[in-house]
Design a protein around this motif. Sequence first.
Motif, mmCIF file in Angstrom:
data_model
loop_
_atom_site.group_PDB
_atom_site.id
_atom_site.type_symbol
_atom_site.label_atom_id
_atom_site.label_comp_id
_atom_site.label_asym_id
_atom_site.label_seq_id
_atom_site.Cartn_x
_atom_site.Cartn_y
_atom_site.Cartn_z
ATOM 1 N N ALA A 1 0.824 -1.207 0.000
ATOM 2 C CA ALA A 1 0.000 0.000 0.000
ATOM 3 C C ALA A 1 0.861 1.262 0.000
ATOM 4 C CB ALA A 1 -0.944 0.002 1.203
ATOM 5 N N GLY A 2 2.132 1.119 0.387
ATOM 6 C CA GLY A 2 3.062 2.233 0.265
ATOM 7 C C GLY A 2 3.157 3.154 1.462
ATOM 8 N N SER A 3 2.529 2.798 2.587
ATOM 9 C CA SER A 3 2.611 3.624 3.792
ATOM 10 C C SER A 3 3.417 2.891 4.855
ATOM 11 C CB SER A 3 1.205 3.931 4.335
ATOM 12 O OG SER A 3 1.295 4.538 5.616
ATOM 13 N N PRO A 4 4.632 3.350 5.176
ATOM 14 C CA PRO A 4 5.436 2.678 6.191
ATOM 15 C C PRO A 4 4.752 2.602 7.552
ATOM 16 C CG PRO A 4 6.770 4.236 4.942
ATOM 17 C CD PRO A 4 5.343 4.495 4.562
ATOM 18 N N SER A 5 3.872 3.544 7.844
ATOM 19 C CA SER A 5 3.198 3.550 9.147
ATOM 20 C C SER A 5 2.121 2.479 9.242
ATOM 21 C CB SER A 5 2.554 4.921 9.400
ATOM 22 O OG SER A 5 3.514 5.944 9.425
ATOM 23 N N LEU A 6 1.688 1.936 8.099
ATOM 24 C CA LEU A 6 0.582 0.986 8.117
ATOM 25 C C LEU A 6 0.998 -0.386 8.625
ATOM 26 C CD1 LEU A 6 -2.316 0.156 7.393
ATOM 27 C CD2 LEU A 6 -1.528 -0.243 5.049
ATOM 28 N N VAL A 7 2.185 -0.852 8.247
ATOM 29 C CA VAL A 7 2.568 -2.224 8.565
ATOM 30 C C VAL A 7 2.630 -2.494 10.072
ATOM 31 C CG1 VAL A 7 4.368 -3.962 8.320
ATOM 32 C CG2 VAL A 7 3.724 -2.572 6.365
ATOM 33 N N PRO A 8 3.210 -1.610 10.891
ATOM 34 C CA PRO A 8 3.163 -1.881 12.335
ATOM 35 C C PRO A 8 1.738 -1.957 12.887
ATOM 36 C CG PRO A 8 4.832 -0.232 11.849
ATOM 37 C CD PRO A 8 4.054 -0.442 10.582
ATOM 38 N N LEU A 9 0.834 -1.154 12.358
ATOM 39 C CA LEU A 9 -0.562 -1.225 12.793
ATOM 40 C C LEU A 9 -1.170 -2.570 12.412
ATOM 41 C CD1 LEU A 9 -1.810 2.337 11.749
ATOM 42 C CD2 LEU A 9 -1.221 1.566 14.051
#
Length: 254
Positions: A182-190
Amino acid sequence: MSRQNSVPPPTAGLSSDLLLGPVSGTNTFEETVQRLLQTVRLGLIAPGERLPAERDLAAQLGVSRDTLREAIGSLAGAGYLISRRGRYGGTFVSDVLPSPPVVAAETPAGAPHPSITAEEIDDVLTLRDILEVGAARTAAGRVLSPPERELLWSSLVAAADAGADEYRRVDSRLHLYIGELAGSPSLVPLLADVRMRLNELLDAIPLLMPNIAHSNKQHEQIVIAILTGRPAAAAEAMREHLGGTALLLRGFLE
């Protein structure tokens, strides 16, 4: 696309870097432990595999080597990691990980699990729907590079070929990789946090082989929609997939 020609080993290129980015905030030790634990429990580094070298791992996480050693020592004491000395030494994921806190055998099938509430199930499923449906839609709307496309397909093949003993790990990897696309580094930890909570719920219900077969078909629909650039189809396929898991969890646990 032919699975016979798909190709690299199932885990090739699917990097543990998904969760091993720089920590933030003041609780660096606690967050380092969390990142390492998520990486291990979600199978981004499989049982028996070696962690990156200490110097490299500390740089990835943006922490001191002392903090990293303390975190590794804590997880080794808890049974998740093993440190070995010598020429081929390093830090490895334990071959057998500690048992999850919730075990399906403790509760008869069909009976509510005493430690799981309907509110907890609702929260996990709602978060998953918001994050994963959006991730699939966004990933399908991006122009993916050839390595990204190849890795997505090989992740799908790994899930389809997995046995019952490793299915949850490779399933988690596939879902996390879709999130990364999806291209958002902040998404994967969530996503990782929600996935860990989801896996604890899944550990409380039987692993049903017909459900795995159905899930694999749904995975293929999701991946093909992403690879062919159809955001609406990818989102709908993901929504249907998550809905099947939700039905099982509600059926067994509520």
